[in-house]
Every structure is written in C-alpha cells, then in structure tokens.
Design a protein around this motif. Structure first.
Motif, PDB file in Angstrom:
ATOM      1  N   SER A   1       1.130   9.755   2.433  1.00 16.95           N
ATOM      2  CA  SER A   1       2.425   9.123   2.169  1.00 16.95           C
ATOM      3  C   SER A   1       2.322   7.609   2.025  1.00 16.95           C
ATOM      4  O   SER A   1       3.280   6.960   1.612  1.00 16.95           O
ATOM      5  CB  SER A   1       3.402   9.443   3.304  1.00 16.95           C
ATOM      6  OG  SER A   1       2.949   8.891   4.535  1.00 16.95           O
ATOM      7  N   GLY A   2       1.176   7.031   2.373  1.00 14.93           N
ATOM      8  CA  GLY A   2       0.996   5.590   2.260  1.00 14.93           C
ATOM      9  C   GLY A   2       0.786   5.153   0.823  1.00 14.93           C
ATOM     10  O   GLY A   2       0.334   5.908  -0.032  1.00 14.93           O
ATOM     11  N   VAL A   3       1.130   3.873   0.560  1.00 16.90           N
ATOM     12  CA  VAL A   3       0.981   3.291  -0.777  1.00 16.90           C
ATOM     13  C   VAL A   3       0.199   1.990  -0.646  1.00 16.90           C
ATOM     14  O   VAL A   3       0.480   1.168   0.238  1.00 16.90           O
ATOM     15  CB  VAL A   3       2.355   3.012  -1.426  1.00 16.90           C
ATOM     16  CG1 VAL A   3       2.182   2.377  -2.798  1.00 16.90           C
ATOM     17  CG2 VAL A   3       3.153   4.300  -1.544  1.00 16.90           C
ATOM     18  N   ALA A   4      -0.772   1.791  -1.520  1.00 15.30           N
ATOM     19  CA  ALA A   4      -1.570   0.571  -1.510  1.00 15.30           C
ATOM     20  C   ALA A   4      -0.734  -0.609  -2.006  1.00 15.30           C
ATOM     21  O   ALA A   4       0.229  -0.431  -2.765  1.00 15.30           O
ATOM     22  CB  ALA A   4      -2.817   0.738  -2.374  1.00 15.30           C
ATOM     23  N   LYS A   5      -1.075  -1.823  -1.578  1.00 12.48           N
ATOM     24  CA  LYS A   5      -0.373  -3.022  -2.035  1.00 12.48           C
ATOM     25  C   LYS A   5      -0.557  -3.208  -3.543  1.00 12.48           C
ATOM     26  O   LYS A   5      -1.652  -3.087  -4.058  1.00 12.48           O
ATOM     27  CB  LYS A   5      -0.908  -4.252  -1.299  1.00 12.48           C
ATOM     28  CG  LYS A   5      -0.640  -4.241   0.195  1.00 12.48           C
ATOM     29  CD  LYS A   5      -1.222  -5.464   0.855  1.00 12.48           C
ATOM     30  CE  LYS A   5      -0.984  -5.442   2.354  1.00 12.48           C
ATOM     31  NZ  LYS A   5      -1.598  -6.617   3.035  1.00 12.48           N
ATOM     32  N   ALA A   6       0.558  -3.513  -4.199  1.00 21.94           N
ATOM     33  CA  ALA A   6       0.560  -3.762  -5.644  1.00 21.94           C
ATOM     34  C   ALA A   6      -0.011  -2.585  -6.424  1.00 21.94           C
ATOM     35  O   ALA A   6      -0.626  -2.761  -7.478  1.00 21.94           O
ATOM     36  CB  ALA A   6      -0.219  -5.039  -5.972  1.00 21.94           C
ATOM     37  N   SER A   7       0.180  -1.367  -5.907  1.00 25.66           N
ATOM     38  CA  SER A   7      -0.360  -0.194  -6.583  1.00 25.66           C
ATOM     39  C   SER A   7       0.354   0.080  -7.904  1.00 25.66           C
ATOM     40  O   SER A   7      -0.211   0.695  -8.812  1.00 25.66           O
ATOM     41  CB  SER A   7      -0.242   1.033  -5.674  1.00 25.66           C
ATOM     42  OG  SER A   7       1.117   1.267  -5.331  1.00 25.66           O
ATOM     43  N   SER A   8       1.602  -0.377  -8.026  1.00 23.68           N
ATOM     44  CA  SER A   8       2.358  -0.144  -9.252  1.00 23.68           C
ATOM     45  C   SER A   8       2.049  -1.164 -10.341  1.00 23.68           C
ATOM     46  O   SER A   8       2.524  -1.023 -11.466  1.00 23.68           O
ATOM     47  CB  SER A   8       3.862  -0.165  -8.947  1.00 23.68           C
ATOM     48  OG  SER A   8       4.243  -1.425  -8.410  1.00 23.68           O
ATOM     49  N   LEU A   9       1.296  -2.212 -10.005  1.00 24.13           N
ATOM     50  CA  LEU A   9       0.976  -3.249 -10.979  1.00 24.13           C
ATOM     51  C   LEU A   9      -0.365  -2.969 -11.643  1.00 24.13           C
ATOM     52  O   LEU A   9      -1.320  -2.605 -10.961  1.00 24.13           O
ATOM     53  CB  LEU A   9       0.914  -4.621 -10.297  1.00 24.13           C
ATOM     54  CG  LEU A   9       2.226  -5.189  -9.746  1.00 24.13           C
ATOM     55  CD1 LEU A   9       1.945  -6.513  -9.050  1.00 24.13           C
ATOM     56  CD2 LEU A   9       3.244  -5.367 -10.848  1.00 24.13           C
ATOM     57  N   PRO A  10      -0.445  -3.161 -12.947  1.00 24.43           N
ATOM     58  CA  PRO A  10      -1.758  -3.086 -13.600  1.00 24.43           C
ATOM     59  C   PRO A  10      -2.664  -4.194 -13.072  1.00 24.43           C
ATOM     60  O   PRO A  10      -2.185  -5.266 -12.673  1.00 24.43           O
ATOM     61  CB  PRO A  10      -1.424  -3.300 -15.085  1.00 24.43           C
ATOM     62  CG  PRO A  10       0.028  -2.987 -15.204  1.00 24.43           C
ATOM     63  CD  PRO A  10       0.646  -3.357 -13.895  1.00 24.43           C
ATOM     64  N   PRO A  11      -3.975  -3.970 -13.041  1.00 25.34           N
ATOM     65  CA  PRO A  11      -4.888  -4.995 -12.490  1.00 25.34           C
ATOM     66  C   PRO A  11      -4.752  -6.352 -13.170  1.00 25.34           C
ATOM     67  O   PRO A  11      -4.761  -7.394 -12.503  1.00 25.34           O
ATOM     68  CB  PRO A  11      -6.273  -4.379 -12.724  1.00 25.34           C
ATOM     69  CG  PRO A  11      -6.026  -2.905 -12.780  1.00 25.34           C
ATOM     70  CD  PRO A  11      -4.682  -2.734 -13.406  1.00 25.34           C
ATOM     71  N   LEU A  12      -4.598  -6.366 -14.500  1.00 23.86           N
ATOM     72  CA  LEU A  12      -4.491  -7.644 -15.213  1.00 23.86           C
ATOM     73  C   LEU A  12      -3.227  -8.388 -14.818  1.00 23.86           C
ATOM     74  O   LEU A  12      -3.245  -9.619 -14.605  1.00 23.86           O
ATOM     75  CB  LEU A  12      -4.511  -7.392 -16.721  1.00 23.86           C
ATOM     76  CG  LEU A  12      -4.506  -8.652 -17.614  1.00 23.86           C
ATOM     77  CD1 LEU A  12      -5.737  -9.498 -17.319  1.00 23.86           C
ATOM     78  CD2 LEU A  12      -4.446  -8.261 -19.085  1.00 23.86           C
ATOM     79  N   LEU A  13      -2.116  -7.664 -14.687  1.00 34.04           N
ATOM     80  CA  LEU A  13      -0.864  -8.303 -14.287  1.00 34.04           C
ATOM     81  C   LEU A  13      -0.947  -8.833 -12.863  1.00 34.04           C
ATOM     82  O   LEU A  13      -0.407  -9.912 -12.556  1.00 34.04           O
ATOM     83  CB  LEU A  13       0.293  -7.304 -14.405  1.00 34.04           C
ATOM     84  CG  LEU A  13       1.693  -7.835 -14.060  1.00 34.04           C
ATOM     85  CD1 LEU A  13       2.037  -9.035 -14.923  1.00 34.04           C
ATOM     86  CD2 LEU A  13       2.725  -6.725 -14.222  1.00 34.04           C
TER      87      LEU A  13
END
Length: 326
Positions: A183-195
């Motif tokens: 259920s955990g989510v990594a930081k900035a997981s929704s952002l593409p690496p370049l962004l």
C-alpha cells in the motif's frame, strides 16, 4: 517601498537563504570523515553561503570594475556549489525512496512469503506431532500406563502448542507487513524521471536567485528613498532681506509671493511639498512642524521659516495648539 514590506521581504530572503546554507553544511559534513574537520568546514560553508547573497547587492550597487567582476564571479561559483548541494539533497531523497520501495516490494515481500510458507509447513508438522502423540497415549492407556500417557500428551502438547502459537504470530505479522509495503507509494512516483530532475533543478535555482533579487531590490528601494529625502533637504537657507523679512533676491509684493511658483529661494521645493500636503487635509487638521522637519531632514528653525511662508500663502494658520490647515 514601506519599511514593513522591506522587513518582510528581508525576512523571507533570510529564511530562503538558510535552506541553502543548511544544505551546503550537510553536504560538506557528509563529505569529510573526520567529524571535527567536517564541523569546521560545514561552518565555513555556511559563512560563504551568507556572503554569496550579500555579494550581489554589494557588487551591483557599491563596487565597480574589477572588484565588482570578481565579487560576482565568487557569488556565481558559490551559487553553483550551494545549488548543486540543494539539488543533490532533493534527488537523493527521491532516488533513495524509489530504490527502497522497489526493494521492499520485491525482495522483502518474497522473503516474508517464504517465511509464511515455512511457518505453515511447521504448523502442519506440529499438528501431526500432536496427533501422533495422542495415538501413542491411547495405546499406553490401553496397556494400563495412564500416567505415562498423560505425561506424553502434556510434554508434546505444550511444546507443540507454543511453537504453533509463535508460527501463527509470525504469519500474521508478515501478512500485515506485506499489506503495508504494497500500500506504500514511493516519493515522486507519479513524476517521470526527467520532470523530477527539472523540478529539483528549478527549486535549487529559485533558492539561489530569489533571495539575491530580494536583497538587491530592497537595497535599491532604500537608496531611492534616501535620494528623495536628500533632495527635500538643502543645507543652508539664504539670508533674509532685513527690510521686508523675505528671502534675499525676491522683490515682488506679498500678493505676488503668495504664488509658490515665484518663490526663488532654496526652500521653494520644500514649501511646495508643504502646500500640497496642507491642501489635502481637512480644514482645522493639525500640521505638526517637528514631524514635517523630521520627514524632510531639516532643522526645526528652518521648518518654522517654511511654515511662516506657508502661512503667508494662506494654506495654514497658527493657533494656540500649533499650525492647522485652512
């Protein structure tokens, strides 16, 4: 710019600059193994970072030529170092979070699943041991060995029950941990690496540029305010004509003097300011001489002379409580 707004902007600039100063100090502290040296160089990094922000307004408004160029070069170099430190802190936090989440969702979940399978097998084995012990106890009872049958059931049953309880507890804890990991989510997981790289870089640049702009702008505003006040205050008043009591060089009649545009003495500009101010006030509103002298950076005697000229013009009048607008 008002003093309160200037103080607020300076406070914002100080707080923003403290972020980069702390980032540089932490980066320097992490690079050096010896903690005493690390603390020393981290403190030096904080002082250099403070100098970096102060260097911009000084180089732009005070210094000239080679000194200004060298100061700006040092400020740019220090900005690059502190910007890198801030960017590295942000990207490291995001990268570590993603790597940790990936490891937890793969290796840790696999390990917990394997442990749960082993505990399930152990529980099955313990159940079989309890069943076998019960069968042996029944055989002993059939042969009249009741005490040995009870002893066998108690020894096997108590040991197996304890191990079974521990195995069930481990399975339950593992299931809860697996659910928490999934259920955990990594930081900035929704952002593409370049962004994510661009966001971290933009934030680091903003922390470098915004405080320098604020300090330069506040200093420029203060210099402009001082220039306006200085233009209001003239050093020495001209001598008065002993016959007319008017400034020397003015030969017009009092009716002509009543027009401030014809005043040729050095107090004309200040008198115009007083006239405009008095006309904006309601009749009977006090006009404080000392406050006016303080604002225009002139002495009280000179302000009294200007107030008398304004009284001659009819824009103010003297009463028992002082000068008031007409």
């Amino acid at each position: 710019m008002s003093k309160k707004l200037s103080a607020l902007l300076v406070a914002i600039a100080f707080l923003l600059s403290s972020v980069t100063a702390i980032s540089v100090a932490l980066a320097m502290y992490a690079l050096i193994e010896d903690k005493n040296l690390a603390l020393l160089f981290a403190s030096a990094a904080v002082l250099l970072d403070i100098f970096k922000y102060l260097a911009w307004p000084v180089a732009i408004r005070v210094l000239r030529g080679v000194s200004a160029a060298l100061t700006i070069s040092c400020a740019l170099l220090l900005s690059g170092v502190s910007g890198w430190a801030t960017y590295d802190r942000l990207m490291t936090s995001i990268s570590v979070s993603k790597a940790t989440h990936e490891v937890m969702t793969t290796e840790r979940v696999a390990a917990l699943t394997t442990m749960a399978q082993k505990d399930s097998a152990l529980i099955s084995q313990l159940d079989k041991e309890i069943s076998d012990a019960g069968a042996q106890a029944n055989d002993l009872r059939a042969r009249g060995m009741v005490s040995k049958a009870l002893e066998l059931e108690e020894s096997v049953g108590s040991r197996a029950a304890a191990q079974r309880t521990q195995a069930i507890a481990r399975i339950n804890a593992g299931s809860i941990e697996i659910a928490h990991i999934k259920s955990g989510v990594a930081k900035a997981s929704s952002l593409p690496p370049l962004l994510a790289h661009f966001l971290c870089l933009g934030f680091a640049l903003s922390l470098e540029i915004v405080p320098a702009l604020i300090l330069s702008g506040v200093r420029s505003s203060r210099r402009s305010s001082m220039h306006v006040v200085a233009s209001c205050a003239i050093e020495t008043p001209p001598p008065e004509n002993e016959v007319t009591g008017m400034p020397a060089g003015v030969t017009e009649t009092p009716e002509t003097v009543k027009n401030p545009e014809t005043l040729l003495d050095s107090n004309a500009e200040i008198l115009k300011t007083l006239v405009v101010h008095a006309k904006t006030l309601a009749p009977g509103t006090p006009v404080k001489l000392k406050e006016f002298a303080k604002n225009c950076r002139i002495g009280n005697l000179r302000a009294g002379e200007i107030f008398r000229n304004a009284e001659t013009l009819g824009v103010i009048r003297k009463t028992t409580i002082g000068y008031v607008s007409t």
